[in-house]
Design an enzyme around this catalytic site. Structure first.
Site, short mmCIF file in Angstrom:
data_model
loop_
_atom_site.label_atom_id
_atom_site.label_comp_id
_atom_site.label_asym_id
_atom_site.label_seq_id
_atom_site.Cartn_x
_atom_site.Cartn_y
_atom_site.Cartn_z
N GLU A 125 -2.81 -0.42 -0.84
CA GLU A 125 -2.25 0.54 0.12
C GLU A 125 -0.73 0.54 0.11
O GLU A 125 -0.10 1.59 0.27
CB GLU A 125 -2.76 0.23 1.54
CG GLU A 125 -4.24 0.50 1.75
CD GLU A 125 -5.14 -0.68 1.39
OE1 GLU A 125 -6.36 -0.60 1.63
OE2 GLU A 125 -4.61 -1.69 0.87
N PHE A 150 -14.70 -5.10 14.39
CA PHE A 150 -14.51 -5.39 12.97
C PHE A 150 -13.44 -4.45 12.39
O PHE A 150 -13.50 -3.25 12.54
CB PHE A 150 -15.83 -5.20 12.21
CG PHE A 150 -15.71 -5.39 10.73
CD1 PHE A 150 -15.43 -6.65 10.19
CD2 PHE A 150 -15.87 -4.32 9.86
CE1 PHE A 150 -15.31 -6.82 8.82
CE2 PHE A 150 -15.76 -4.48 8.50
CZ PHE A 150 -15.48 -5.73 7.96
N GLN A 151 -12.46 -5.04 11.74
CA GLN A 151 -11.35 -4.33 11.11
C GLN A 151 -10.57 -3.45 12.11
O GLN A 151 -10.10 -2.37 11.77
CB GLN A 151 -11.83 -3.49 9.92
CG GLN A 151 -12.27 -4.35 8.74
CD GLN A 151 -12.45 -3.58 7.46
OE1 GLN A 151 -12.73 -2.37 7.47
NE2 GLN A 151 -12.31 -4.25 6.33
N LYS A 197 -12.39 6.86 13.87
CA LYS A 197 -13.45 7.43 13.04
C LYS A 197 -14.24 8.50 13.78
O LYS A 197 -14.58 9.54 13.19
CB LYS A 197 -14.40 6.31 12.57
CG LYS A 197 -15.44 6.80 11.57
CD LYS A 197 -16.23 5.64 10.98
CE LYS A 197 -17.21 6.14 9.90
NZ LYS A 197 -17.95 5.01 9.27
N MET A 208 18.11 -13.15 -8.54
CA MET A 208 19.16 -13.06 -7.53
C MET A 208 19.22 -14.34 -6.68
O MET A 208 20.30 -14.80 -6.31
CB MET A 208 18.96 -11.84 -6.63
CG MET A 208 20.12 -11.58 -5.68
SD MET A 208 21.69 -11.27 -6.53
CE MET A 208 21.56 -9.52 -6.86
#
Length: 611
Positions: free
Chosen positions: A68, A130-131, A180, A503
């Site tokens: 993502e 959940f999630q 959803k 760096m």
């Protein structure tokens, strides 16, 4: 594109049982906002949106990133190079939180972005389902605005507002969190005040606290700026990303050439003025040219256009540009006087200001600065950016200079990661046009380059798109090589591989007695892990990027010899498809000049360390 009064044109699947739902409306709204690309990774709570996207594939291309974060940086690639707002999407929970770094990155660099996170159904919000993650709360401080849609009928208004907010004023990212069940709600079952809902795709916006109308620059301000320029003896332009965001580079170049004033740019401002023009002093700041920093320090007038006086430019604030007056033009009033007090503060769109300056400037307003140029040119001669003789070793400065030589006439898009290679690219790739240089500048996010290039290539399928990257950065989002292959995106990757976090190694060398603190990227049993190596690279570098790239179906080769390098670059550029050139570089090389953090021009480092 359909007009706002037309009904949704989503095409249902073969099954006649399917009804128009909130997800279909959502996708239609994206299309009406000009979205023709979306980078989206599916999951349980975003499935309705992905289903809806499949039915509109002719109007909007859905690209599946392999992470993502990669999708969100790819969306930034669209925003940074086109007039469209980039769009990315993840599912709830970890899918949504994987977007967070790229959202923060967009906020720091003022990049318009629409980040869509699916959410658990509304009745589960707050139950630790959940999630489930509270994305609005997580992103509150790193977005320009944020939405949690709880009613399907709010979708058209929210999306219209989101794009408006992202684009207008000082651009930035907007989060849309959509549960959803809001996506799944069938439109023909949705009643408003007892009546069926008729979708209005151009609803009135409800933004009582948002007033992005930019203040108009007053003619008196224009005249005051011209008077200050006319009276100056040692003026300099301090040009930033605001010029590019406002599509004002043409107006800026016209005004700069009319006045003959030296031009120094920030990292975000690279490309707003041709870097191969003699009037350019190139980048200023921590790793800017010595001559631009000396000029800023000695100038009697600082024309700060579209900048925010970032600490990587100013160093020690009390010492920065203390000898001159300051004209500060910015679209965001919160930036005015934030870090430096301006003698002439102007809150306005820089494009409008430059149009006014170009319209009103007269020959007598052009400053007499021949003596100033004599001094500036002496600095340029004394402290040039140079590529040292490295024998047959490939040092990054040479590699980027050769890449520039072979590609600049193709006007390519160049993306970078973060670190030494980023600064060398800023120094040695002389950009002629705006929106060709893509860099994570404010947040400094490793792993930005490859997915950003992926987004640019999707937006410009026929153009040359390059990712100049480091081995540390490449490992951050290496999975997007799969996206390049599967989506047929022929990005060319110049991987400057020194086997270290370069760096950080440079700071260890300069400020920590060369003590290596987990900056070697190879096995811990190699002496280089504690800085005890002999200085050369192993025959087998770690990891084997050529094998990795080929495993993803991407063309690849490794090169170690300077004599072989030009031909290796030519092969990469001519390859039909994505290609990774693994360039083995010495890890002892430092980016110079360097002004240590928080210090002033008096502490500038221009010479290499003694062995």
């Amino acid at each position: 594109m359909a007009t706002a009064t037309e009904t949704c044109t989503s095409v249902p699947p073969a099954s006649t049982d399917r009804k128009l739902n909130g997800a279909d409306v959502f996708v239609e709204c994206l299309i009406r906002q000009g979205t023709d690309l979306i980078f989206a990774y599916p999951g349980g709570c975003s499935m309705p949106l992905h289903q809806a996207l499949t039915f509109r594939s002719k109007e909007i291309r859905t690209i599946l990133p392999r992470h993502e974060q990669g999708g969100a940086f790819a969306a930034q690639g669209v925003s940074r190079t086109t007039d469209n707002v980039g769009v990315c999407m993840g599912t709830s929970g970890p899918g949504a939180t994987n977007l967070v770094t790229a959202i923060a990155d967009a906020k720091m660099d003022s990049i318009p972005l629409i980040a869509i996170s699916a959410q658990v159904p509304t009745h589960l919000i707050g139950s630790d389902a959940f999630q489930e993650t509270p994305m609005v709360e997580i992103c509150r401080a790193i977005t320009k605005h944020h939405y949690l849609i709880t009613k399907t009928e709010d979708i058209p208004r929210v999306i219209k507002e989101a794009f408006y907010i992202a684009r207008t004023g000082r651009p930035g990212p907007v989060l849309i969190d959509v549960p959803k069940d809001v996506q799944q709600k069938e439109i023909d079952k949705l009643l408003i005040n007892g009546k069926p809902w008729e979708v209005d795709y151009d609803p009135a916006m409800n933004l009582p606290g948002y007033h992005p109308e930019v203040r108009r620059v007053h003619p008196k301000q224009i005249r005051a700026i011209l008077k200050m320029i006319r009276e100056s003896k040692k003026p300099i332009f301090y040009a930033g990303g605001g010029i590019i965001q406002a599509n004002a580079s043409e107006e800026f170049a016209k005004f700069a050439r009319k006045t003959g004033i030296p031009v120094a740019t920030t990292v975000m401002g690279i490309g707003c003025f041709p870097a191969d023009d003699d009037q350019s002093l190139h980048m200023l700041g921590m790793h800017g040219t010595a001559y631009s920093n000396y000029a800023i320090n000695d100038a009697d007038l600082l024309l700060a256009f579209g900048v925010r006086f970032d600490d990587r430019v100013t160093g020690k604030l009390t010492e920065f540009a203390k000898h001159g007056k300051i004209v500060h033009v910015d679209i965001d009033p919160s930036e005015i006087h934030k870090n430096k007090i301006a003698d002439i503060p102007v809150v306005a769109n820089i494009k409008e200001v430059l149009q006014g300056l170009n319209a009103m400037i007269a020959d007598e307003d052009v400053p007499q600065i021949d003596d100033w140029w004599t001094k500036v040119n002496a600095w340029k001669k004394q402290y040039p950016l140079k590529v040292r003789d490295s024998g047959d070793f490939i040092i990054p400065q040479y590699a980027i200079s050769e890449l520039w030589r072979q590609t600049i006439d193709q006007d390519p898009f160049v993306n970078v990661g973060v670190g030494q290679h980023q600064m060398w690219a800023a120094q040695f790739y002389k950009f002629r046009n705006p929106r060709r240089w893509l860099s994570s500048s404010g947040l400094g996010t490793m792993g930005f380059g490859l997915p950003a290039a992926m987004g640019v290539q999707a937006a410009y399928p026929g153009r040359l798109v390059i990712d100049i990257d480091g081995d540390g950065c490449m490992l951050m989002n290496v999975q997007e090589l799969a996206t390049l292959h599967c989506e047929k995106l022929p990005v060319k990757i110049l991987l400057l591989n020194n086997q270290h976090l370069g760096m950080v190694v440079q700071w260890e060398d300069r400020f920590h007695g060369k003590n290596r603190a987990h900056t070697y990227l190879g096995p811990v049993d190699h002496p280089e892990a504690v800085g005890a190596g002999a200085g050369a690279h192993y025959e087998e570098t770690y990891p084997n990027f050529v094998q990795i790239a080929r495993g993803f179906g991407v063309g690849a080769a490794q090169v170690r010899s300077k004599k072989e390098f030009p031909e290796a670059v030519k092969t990469m550029l001519e390859y039909d498809g994505p290609y990774l050139l693994d360039v083995i570089c010495p890890y002892q090389e430092h980016v110079l000049p360097m002004i240590p953090g928080g210090q002033s021009i008096a502490e500038i480092i221009t010479e290499p360390m003694e062995s």
